[in-house]
Design an enzyme around this catalytic site. Structure first.
Site, PDB file in Angstrom:
ATOM      1  N   PHE B 123       0.772  -1.157  -0.041  1.00 42.73           N
ATOM      2  CA  PHE B 123      -0.003   0.042  -0.057  1.00 42.73           C
ATOM      3  C   PHE B 123       0.970   1.359  -0.010  1.00 42.73           C
ATOM      4  CE2 PHE B 123      -4.488   0.875   1.254  1.00 42.73           C
ATOM      5  CZ  PHE B 123      -5.148  -0.242   0.581  1.00 42.73           C
ATOM      6  N   GLN B 236      -8.079  14.456   4.596  1.00 48.86           N
ATOM      7  CA  GLN B 236      -7.118  13.491   3.624  1.00 48.86           C
ATOM      8  C   GLN B 236      -8.285  13.459   2.111  1.00 48.86           C
ATOM      9  OE1 GLN B 236      -6.505   9.058   3.883  1.00 48.86           O
ATOM     10  NE2 GLN B 236      -4.460  10.173   3.718  1.00 48.86           N
ATOM     11  N   HIS B 238      -8.730  11.232  -0.672  1.00 44.22           N
ATOM     12  CA  HIS B 238      -8.089  10.172  -1.330  1.00 44.22           C
ATOM     13  C   HIS B 238      -8.093  10.284  -2.819  1.00 44.22           C
ATOM     14  CE1 HIS B 238      -7.824   5.741  -2.697  1.00 44.22           C
ATOM     15  NE2 HIS B 238      -8.009   5.412  -1.348  1.00 44.22           N
ATOM     16  N   LEU B 252     -15.311   5.183  -3.199  1.00 41.22           N
ATOM     17  CA  LEU B 252     -13.982   4.744  -3.288  1.00 41.22           C
ATOM     18  C   LEU B 252     -13.777   3.811  -4.079  1.00 41.22           C
ATOM     19  CD1 LEU B 252     -11.542   5.840  -1.457  1.00 41.22           C
ATOM     20  CD2 LEU B 252     -11.653   3.708  -0.509  1.00 41.22           C
ATOM     21  N   GLU B 255      -7.170   1.669  -2.739  1.00 44.06           N
ATOM     22  CA  GLU B 255      -5.803   1.939  -2.883  1.00 44.06           C
ATOM     23  C   GLU B 255      -5.219   0.355  -3.322  1.00 44.06           C
ATOM     24  OE1 GLU B 255      -3.887   4.592  -0.399  1.00 44.06           O
ATOM     25  OE2 GLU B 255      -1.849   3.616  -0.733  1.00 44.06           O
ATOM     26  N   ARG B 311      -1.025   9.390  -0.215  1.00 43.20           N
ATOM     27  CA  ARG B 311      -2.190   9.783  -1.145  1.00 43.20           C
ATOM     28  C   ARG B 311      -2.228  11.384  -1.404  1.00 43.20           C
ATOM     29  NH1 ARG B 311      -6.303   6.104   2.684  1.00 43.20           N
ATOM     30  NH2 ARG B 311      -5.823   4.352   1.787  1.00 43.20           N
ATOM     31  N   HIS B 377     -11.898  11.847   2.070  1.00 50.05           N
ATOM     32  CA  HIS B 377     -12.133  10.648   2.629  1.00 50.05           C
ATOM     33  C   HIS B 377     -11.816  10.498   4.247  1.00 50.05           C
ATOM     34  CE1 HIS B 377     -11.515   6.269   2.477  1.00 50.05           C
ATOM     35  NE2 HIS B 377     -10.194   6.125   2.946  1.00 50.05           N
ATOM     36  N   ARG B 412      -2.428  10.443   6.676  1.00 49.82           N
ATOM     37  CA  ARG B 412      -2.603   8.881   7.019  1.00 49.82           C
ATOM     38  C   ARG B 412      -2.299   8.079   6.078  1.00 49.82           C
ATOM     39  NH1 ARG B 412      -6.463   4.837   6.550  1.00 49.82           N
ATOM     40  NH2 ARG B 412      -8.055   6.096   5.385  1.00 49.82           N
TER      41      ARG B 412
END
Ligand SMILES: Cc1cc2nc3c(=O)[nH]c(=O)nc-3n(C[C@H](O)[C@H](O)[C@H](O)COP(=O)(O)OP(=O)(O)OC[C@H]3O[C@@H](n4cnc5c(N)ncnc54)[C@H](O)[C@@H]3O)c2cc1C
Ligand code: SF4
Ligand code: SF4
Ligand code: FES
Lengths: 250, 610
Positions: B123, B236, B238, B252, B255, B311, B377, B412
């Site tokens: 990730f 955040q 995304h 979403l 990822e 991100r 997100h 994050r």
């Protein structure tokens, strides 16, 4: 383009279908239309939803008579003239409009003896192979939409909720019974308390499952077979118990 | 005390929110022998946690044995641009593996490695394959495991029960007033401690991956009770939300698609991420397609593809490509896995993405690329807590999960939220138990406070007429979408703030038709007072952070400033309204600083045990 909807409005006591017209946008799903109705015509129209992507199992309703997730039912599934009827799940008591009281399901879940793992061999990690977990991973995809419960005639038409936990919880039981690490034995309860004998394999539950879980063939039938082995072919069961893998039958 | 006809329920501790953080906290409280209740706006098992897709980060080292907690900690600090609370990031990295193994002990069935251990995937921002997962439905596995475990503990679950406000006795928390959705009736919980686990506030934006529940309720309740919020400027975006059709915009796309080999392309078919590698990550990122391909094939010497940068970097890159006219037809870019992996692999590893695109966009992702763009997100910021006990500055009030701030700093890493929920959920339970054990006062809920909360809620129903709550919400969303977006300027933020101030008058005049019984219009109206606090807090904090760091990008203050590392921004309620201020950060403990700034080589070889 406008589309016509008939939406059931009411509560536990009384209710009726009301007509609404909604202007369509590209790619809309039925839940979007319901939200438009909320904004424009009926602020208090009750409906459950969360993820809007078929992942949480909140938005279960009956659309033109079929149990479905409102967030995964596209408007272009219907012909332009068709009036789209949306009503609450029939098997559960109505709270308001499209929202039903599904607490019975939570009570069934609580009755199921919990997962009971064997000891870890090296004290740190459990070892399980992908091929051994795949079949229960299928059951664990369940999003608890209860559409299968809604459609199962044992619960829906015969209202035998005190006798049968329903397809959702049969596959939950299957996911525990077939769990490679689990050492509990739920077979007697599956027969006596959870009502495996009530299911007569019509496969209606499998047809409506939005996760495409093979509820009947992969979950319920194997459990029925285990019940049969145990109660009607005890010799084979004892053989399995002695020579098979632990207390579980394969 | 006389609460006239209001239902009263007593618990030692009430957990507000039944996502991963809330349920894990409740389990800990019950385990410590506390009488424990848990409430949630939705049914049990439907919180945001159920929607999490890609995985949960923990340095189990099952796929690459070079991994250990120090490298996870280092990645987390670097991802957070060193603004994280050091102690939280340390606890998180150290405890995450135990929390994941505990889930397995409770029945979770993660995907396996060839050796039969929990498998881990790559990730963004994580040096090694670190995310334990179940296809792309990891959140479902986690919440169902917790849910099925918790119903056999002695925990009272109260579903579809929404908390309105906290009740204090002096400076201490003593209860909460809420209402049952199905009847619209009020309920008073009398407690010794309360743990907030209500999640974020993404519903303040128009394009978001969040559901109706994410209206910043915990943030609003804590703020009104005198608790502080921290790091609110860091929201955040995304990089990959769906952009088409319009009705699903924002939903979403995990990822995991990129972790499993997916690449980003612009309309010219170019893999543009190679042009956006920040200097700081250059030494650890592949600079040719050839090297990126070797990495995908498992070459341990090859560096990671740029699609897996953090991100904030990827989201800004996509925005730039679109602005430069190299976007996809519907205003995003292309995410292609079809040409990289066989169809069977995609369906096995990303089944819910396959399903989601097939059903909602009529696109077969095993054959065609997806169109994606940034979507709001996650909240890095939230309620300020003590790193060890999770207690806020209000005695007896705790917070954990997405509604708490500090762990993730300025940005994050994916997968670090699910682990955060479990690590800090447990610690919040511990913290509440310790607090209750040393509590000597008899607490009470005053009639006056309780009545005030109820009156504010019923006023909305009792008006003759007023504003439509849905439209007021839409207005708030369009303000944030326009003025407090992925790239910000002081001028825009100031106008945003002005518009939000003006909107407060409308919020005071919202009106809900009909009765309180399962009335989403009324529920929406009640949520607005938390949304506006959340929105104002983000805007005020964003206005005073005059630099660009992590998820907070200021066009008028490009780049990180040295002094930006010296403070966090804290929001609190004062007599004159909301106040945002910079507070000095403490120097990090030496050992942690050493780890965070060490080279990978220095940490990789270390065998640190669990
Ligand atoms: C689509 C999506 C995918 C994601 N994928 C990942 C991933 O792969 N890995 C990862 O680490 N993270 C992921 N995240 C982030 C992560 O899922 C969330 O941050 C996390 O689940 C939040 O958990 P929580 O327990 O803090 O809150 P939630 O799970 O959202 O639970 C909040 C709870 O609080 C309740 N609540 C809220 N307000 C009130 C109130 N006023 N009264 C009573 N109850 C209230 C809600 O009903 C709910 O039960 C994803 C998020 C989304 C949206
Ligand atoms: S197959 Fe069994 S459980 Fe499924 S709908 Fe038919 S009777 Fe019910
Ligand atoms: S088995 Fe399928 S239909 Fe039944 S509750 Fe689960 S997801 Fe829904
Ligand atoms: S809203 Fe989650 S399944 Fe429909």
């Amino acid at each position: 383009m406008e589309r016509n909807f008939k939406i059931w409005r009411g509560d536990a006591e009384k209710g009726e279908f009301k007509n609404y017209a909604v202007k369509l946008e590209q790619g809309m799903v039925v839940l979007d239309a319901i939200h438009r109705i909320q904004v424009e015509h009926a602020n208090d129209l009750a409906v459950r939803w969360n993820c809007k992507a078929g992942k949480c199992g909140s938005c279960s309703v009956e659309i033109n008579g079929r149990p479905k997730l409102a967030c995964m039912t596209r408007m272009n599934e219907f012909s332009p003239e068709e009036v789209i009827t949306v009503q609450p799940m029939k098997t559960f008591p109505v709270i308001k409009d499209l929202v039903t009281d599904v607490s019975w399901n939570y009570e069934q879940n609580k009755m199921i003896p919990p997962f009971k793992p064997r000891k870890k061999k090296n004290g740190i990690d459990h070892v399980m192979y992908q091929q051994d977990v795949e079949r229960i991973q299928e059951f664990r995809k369940c999003i608890e939409c209860y559409l299968c419960q809604d459609v199962c005639h044992v619960l829906r038409d015969q209202d035998k909720k005190e006798k049968f936990v329903g397809p959702r919880f049969m596959i939950r039981l299957a996911s525990l019974e077939m769990h490679p690490l689990d050492i509990d034995d739920r077979i007697p309860k599956i027969k006596n308390d959870f009502g495996s004998g009530m299911c007569n394999i019509t496969r209606c539950c499998t047809d409506v499952c939005p996760e495409h879980i093979q509820i009947t063939d992969n979950g319920i039938i194997p459990l029925k077979e285990r019940v049969v082995d145990r109660f009607y072919d005890p010799v084979r069961w004892i053989y399995n118990k002695l020579f098979g893998n632990g207390a579980k039958q394969e | 005390m006389d609460y006239s006809d209001i239902q009263t329920i007593e618990h030692d501790v009430l957990v507000v929110g039944a996502g991963g953080a809330g349920i894990r906290a409740a389990i800990e409280c019950a385990d410590k022998g506390l009488s424990t209740g848990i409430i949630s706006k939705s049914l049990l098992g439907k919180a945001h946690t159920v929607m999490a897709e890609g995985g949960i980060a923990a340095s189990l080292g099952n796929v690459d044995s070079r991994d250990n907690w120090k490298i996870h900690f280092r990645d987390t600090m670097r991802g957070g641009k060193f603004l994280n609370q050091w102690r939280m990031a340390e606890l998180h990295a150290k405890h995450a593996p135990d929390r994941v193994r505990e889930l397995e002990e409770w029945g979770a069935v993660f995907d396996r490695t060839d050796k039969g251990l929990i498998s881990q995937r790559n990730f963004g921002g994580h040096r090694y394959p670190r995310l334990a997962h179940v296809g792309d439905r990891t959140g479902l596995e986690i919440i169902r495991t917790l849910q099925d475990f918790c119903v056999h503990q002695s925990i009272a679950t109260h579903m579809e029960c929404t908390g309105l406000d906290l009740v204090l006795d002096g400076d201490k928390v003593s209860g909460l007033v809420g209402y049952w959705r199905d009847t619209g009736r009020f309920v008073l919980f009398k407690t010794k401690a309360i743990i907030l686990a209500t999640g974020g506030g993404g519903k303040a934006w128009k394009v978001t991956s969040n559901s109706w529940e994410y209206t910043g309720d915990g943030l609003g309740m804590a703020y009104r009770a005198g608790a502080e919020l921290i790091d609110m400027e860091f929201t955040q975006f995304h990089p990959t939300g769906m952009v088409w059709p319009p009705s699903v915009k924002g939903i979403l796309v995990t990822e995991g698609v990129r972790g499993d080999g997916g690449i980003l392309l612009n309309s010219e078919g170019k893999r543009f991420m190679f042009n956006y590698i920040p200097e700081k990550f250059a030494s650890e990122t592949a600079d040719t397609e050839e090297e990126a391909s070797r990495w995908l094939e498992g070459d341990k010497e090859a560096r990671r593809p740029p699609e897996l940068l953090t991100r904030d970097v990827v989201a800004r890159a996509i925005k730039k490509e679109v602005e430069a006219g190299r976007g996809s037809p519907n205003g995003g870019v292309f995410l292609d896995i079809a040409s990289r992996r066989p169809a069977a692999f995609i369906k096995k590893k990303l089944p819910s993405m396959y399903h989601q695109f097939k059903e909602l966009a009529e696109i077969d992702i095993t054959e065609e690329p997806m169109e994606v763009g940034p979507t709001l997100h996650y909240f890095m910021g939230g309620i300020r807590v003590n790193s060890d006990s999770q207690q806020t500055n209000v005695p007896g009030l705790f917070a954990c999960g997405e509604c708490a701030g500090g762990m993730h700093g300025a940005n994050r890493l994916g997968g670090n939220s699910l682990s955060d929920l479990l690590v800090f959920g447990k610690l919040a339970g511990d913290g509440a138990a310790n607090y209750i054990n040393s509590l000597t006062d008899q607490l009470d809920c005053s009639n006056e406070e309780v009545s005030k909360i109820i009156k504010a809620a019923t006023d909305i129903l009792n008006r003759e007429e007023g504003k439509n709550p849905y439209l007021v919400h839409e207005e708030l969303q369009s303000i944030l979408q326009t003025y407090v977006s992925i790239v910000r300027t002081g001028e825009e933020l100031a106008s945003g703030l002005e518009k939000l101030q003006a909107l407060k008058a409308d919020i005071n005049e919202v009106f809900a038709h009909a009765s309180a019984q399962y009335n989403p219009g009324w529920n929406e109206a009640l949520d607005l007072k938390n949304l506006i606090i959340t929105a104002e807090a983000v805007t005020r904090a964003a206005l005073i952070r005059e630099e660009s760091r992590g998820a907070h990008t200021r066009l008028d203050f490009a780049g990180e400033r040295v002094e930006g590392l010296e403070y966090n921004i804290v929001i609190k309620k004062t007599e004159s309204g909301m106040h945002a201020e910079k507070i000095q950060r403490d120097d990090p403990p030496k050992e942690l600083a050493n780890i965070a700034f060490a080279s990978l080589k220095e940490l990789e070889g270390e065998n640190l045990g669990a």
